[in-house]
Scaffold this active site. Sequence first.
Site, PDB file in Angstrom:
ATOM      1  N   ASP A  32       0.824  -1.053   0.008  1.00  0.00           N
ATOM      2  CA  ASP A  32       0.176  -0.098  -0.074  1.00  0.00           C
ATOM      3  C   ASP A  32       0.905   1.357   0.013  1.00  0.00           C
ATOM      4  O   ASP A  32       2.000   1.227   0.940  1.00  0.00           O
ATOM      5  CB  ASP A  32      -0.921  -0.024   1.277  1.00  0.00           C
ATOM      6  CG  ASP A  32      -2.179   0.968   1.088  1.00  0.00           C
ATOM      7  OD1 ASP A  32      -3.284   0.483   0.939  1.00  0.00           O
ATOM      8  OD2 ASP A  32      -1.777   2.285   1.035  1.00  0.00           O
ATOM      9  N   ILE A  33       0.393   2.262  -0.732  1.00  0.00           N
ATOM     10  CA  ILE A  33       1.373   3.419  -0.922  1.00  0.00           C
ATOM     11  C   ILE A  33       1.317   4.266   0.272  1.00  0.00           C
ATOM     12  O   ILE A  33       2.131   5.053   0.637  1.00  0.00           O
ATOM     13  CB  ILE A  33       0.635   4.154  -2.018  1.00  0.00           C
ATOM     14  CG1 ILE A  33       2.054   5.065  -2.736  1.00  0.00           C
ATOM     15  CG2 ILE A  33      -0.353   5.107  -1.772  1.00  0.00           C
ATOM     16  CD1 ILE A  33       1.704   5.598  -4.221  1.00  0.00           C
ATOM     17  N   ASN A  87     -12.842  -3.085   2.529  1.00  0.00           N
ATOM     18  CA  ASN A  87     -13.940  -2.290   2.450  1.00  0.00           C
ATOM     19  C   ASN A  87     -14.823  -2.265   1.179  1.00  0.00           C
ATOM     20  O   ASN A  87     -14.357  -2.493   0.090  1.00  0.00           O
ATOM     21  CB  ASN A  87     -13.350  -0.879   2.523  1.00  0.00           C
ATOM     22  CG  ASN A  87     -12.416  -0.543   3.725  1.00  0.00           C
ATOM     23  OD1 ASN A  87     -12.849  -1.173   4.752  1.00  0.00           O
ATOM     24  ND2 ASN A  87     -11.088   0.292   3.516  1.00  0.00           N
ATOM     25  N   GLY A  93     -16.100   2.582   3.283  1.00  0.00           N
ATOM     26  CA  GLY A  93     -14.940   3.193   3.268  1.00  0.00           C
ATOM     27  C   GLY A  93     -13.971   2.870   2.109  1.00  0.00           C
ATOM     28  O   GLY A  93     -12.683   3.005   2.043  1.00  0.00           O
ATOM     29  N   HIS A 100     -10.054  -5.283  -3.087  1.00  0.00           N
ATOM     30  CA  HIS A 100      -9.062  -5.638  -2.679  1.00  0.00           C
ATOM     31  C   HIS A 100      -8.855  -6.104  -1.012  1.00  0.00           C
ATOM     32  O   HIS A 100      -9.759  -5.383  -0.464  1.00  0.00           O
ATOM     33  CB  HIS A 100      -7.838  -4.386  -2.490  1.00  0.00           C
ATOM     34  CG  HIS A 100      -8.351  -3.125  -2.260  1.00  0.00           C
ATOM     35  ND1 HIS A 100      -9.357  -2.260  -3.071  1.00  0.00           N
ATOM     36  CD2 HIS A 100      -8.426  -2.443  -0.969  1.00  0.00           C
ATOM     37  CE1 HIS A 100      -9.473  -1.324  -2.439  1.00  0.00           C
ATOM     38  NE2 HIS A 100      -9.291  -1.178  -1.160  1.00  0.00           N
ATOM     39  N   LEU A 101      -8.201  -6.694  -0.738  1.00  0.00           N
ATOM     40  CA  LEU A 101      -7.930  -7.077   0.613  1.00  0.00           C
ATOM     41  C   LEU A 101      -6.950  -6.401   1.211  1.00  0.00           C
ATOM     42  O   LEU A 101      -5.706  -6.136   0.637  1.00  0.00           O
ATOM     43  CB  LEU A 101      -7.505  -8.550   1.105  1.00  0.00           C
ATOM     44  CG  LEU A 101      -8.567  -9.563   0.597  1.00  0.00           C
ATOM     45  CD1 LEU A 101      -7.925 -11.046   1.065  1.00  0.00           C
ATOM     46  CD2 LEU A 101      -9.871  -9.378   1.627  1.00  0.00           C
ATOM     47  N   HIS A 102      -6.867  -5.698   2.377  1.00  0.00           N
ATOM     48  CA  HIS A 102      -5.958  -5.024   3.202  1.00  0.00           C
ATOM     49  C   HIS A 102      -5.273  -6.223   3.995  1.00  0.00           C
ATOM     50  O   HIS A 102      -6.058  -6.913   4.671  1.00  0.00           O
ATOM     51  CB  HIS A 102      -6.349  -4.133   4.069  1.00  0.00           C
ATOM     52  CG  HIS A 102      -6.986  -2.677   3.190  1.00  0.00           C
ATOM     53  ND1 HIS A 102      -6.185  -1.578   3.012  1.00  0.00           N
ATOM     54  CD2 HIS A 102      -8.099  -2.409   2.687  1.00  0.00           C
ATOM     55  CE1 HIS A 102      -6.831  -0.839   2.209  1.00  0.00           C
ATOM     56  NE2 HIS A 102      -8.193  -1.125   1.822  1.00  0.00           N
TER      57      HIS A 102
HETATM   58  P1  5GP Z   1      -9.815   1.465   0.256  1.00  0.00           P
HETATM   59  O1  5GP Z   1     -10.355   2.748   1.031  1.00  0.00           O
HETATM   60  O2  5GP Z   1     -10.298   1.552  -1.261  1.00  0.00           O
HETATM   61  O3  5GP Z   1     -10.165   0.290   0.666  1.00  0.00           O
HETATM   62  O4  5GP Z   1      -8.323   1.328   0.174  1.00  0.00           O
HETATM   63  C1  5GP Z   1      -7.384   1.866  -0.915  1.00  0.00           C
HETATM   64  C2  5GP Z   1      -6.221   1.774  -0.711  1.00  0.00           C
HETATM   65  O5  5GP Z   1      -5.233   1.721  -1.991  1.00  0.00           O
HETATM   66  C3  5GP Z   1      -5.440   2.653   0.281  1.00  0.00           C
HETATM   67  O6  5GP Z   1      -4.963   2.202   1.677  1.00  0.00           O
HETATM   68  C4  5GP Z   1      -4.529   3.624  -0.300  1.00  0.00           C
HETATM   69  O7  5GP Z   1      -3.445   4.063   0.441  1.00  0.00           O
HETATM   70  C5  5GP Z   1      -4.141   2.530  -1.535  1.00  0.00           C
HETATM   71  N1  5GP Z   1      -3.621   3.175  -2.704  1.00  0.00           N
HETATM   72  C6  5GP Z   1      -4.073   4.161  -3.339  1.00  0.00           C
HETATM   73  N2  5GP Z   1      -3.523   4.461  -4.430  1.00  0.00           N
HETATM   74  C7  5GP Z   1      -2.524   3.732  -4.439  1.00  0.00           C
HETATM   75  C8  5GP Z   1      -1.394   3.738  -5.341  1.00  0.00           C
HETATM   76  O8  5GP Z   1      -1.416   4.286  -6.466  1.00  0.00           O
HETATM   77  N3  5GP Z   1      -0.488   2.854  -5.304  1.00  0.00           N
HETATM   78  C9  5GP Z   1      -0.725   1.938  -4.002  1.00  0.00           C
HETATM   79  N4  5GP Z   1       0.337   0.861  -4.082  1.00  0.00           N
HETATM   80  N5  5GP Z   1      -1.769   1.991  -3.268  1.00  0.00           N
HETATM   81  C10 5GP Z   1      -2.680   2.947  -3.491  1.00  0.00           C
END
Ligand code: 5GP
Length: 114
Positions: A32-33, A87, A93, A100-102
């Site tokens: 995650d970035i 999410n 969220g 995606h899974l975190h």
């Molecule tokens: P969500 O809130 O949709 O469950 O999580 C999206 C996740 O994607 C966030 O934790 C965010 O930091 C990550 N993310 C967003 N843009 C990028 C990107 O360009 N590269 C990477 N590696 N992660 C990203």
Amino acid sequence: MNEPDCLFCKIVAGQIPAERLYEDDSLLAFKDIHPQAPFHALVIPKRHLATLNDFAAGDVSLAGALLLAAQRLAALHGLPGYRVAMNVNKEGGQVVFHAHLHVLGGRPLKGALG
Ligand code: 5GP
Ligand code: ZN
């Protein structure tokens, strides 16, 4: 390319760089970035599915493979415990609409999930 405007489809295609951790025919894991823990990876299906609600009965093995990839990542990175979260939709969220899974770990995790 699955969905030309999708950020994570672009990562799958290599059009946007990401720190790739694991990949096979059906899924990709990358860092995650904006990590929210010392270890924070995302595990995504390579096929564009916007949210968990887009998984169908035919995607049961894909859904299981995502979870097992999370398990494998945790083992590879020596995490004694970790958290897996997904999410779903804006109200859940979700910001990036490619499911995606975190996978979070690297320190003791506590706190409310919701
Ligand atoms: P969500 O809130 O949709 O469950 O999580 C999206 C996740 O994607 C966030 O934790 C965010 O930091 C990550 N993310 C967003 N843009 C990028 C990107 O360009 N590269 C990477 N590696 N992660 C990203
Ligand atoms: Zn996508």
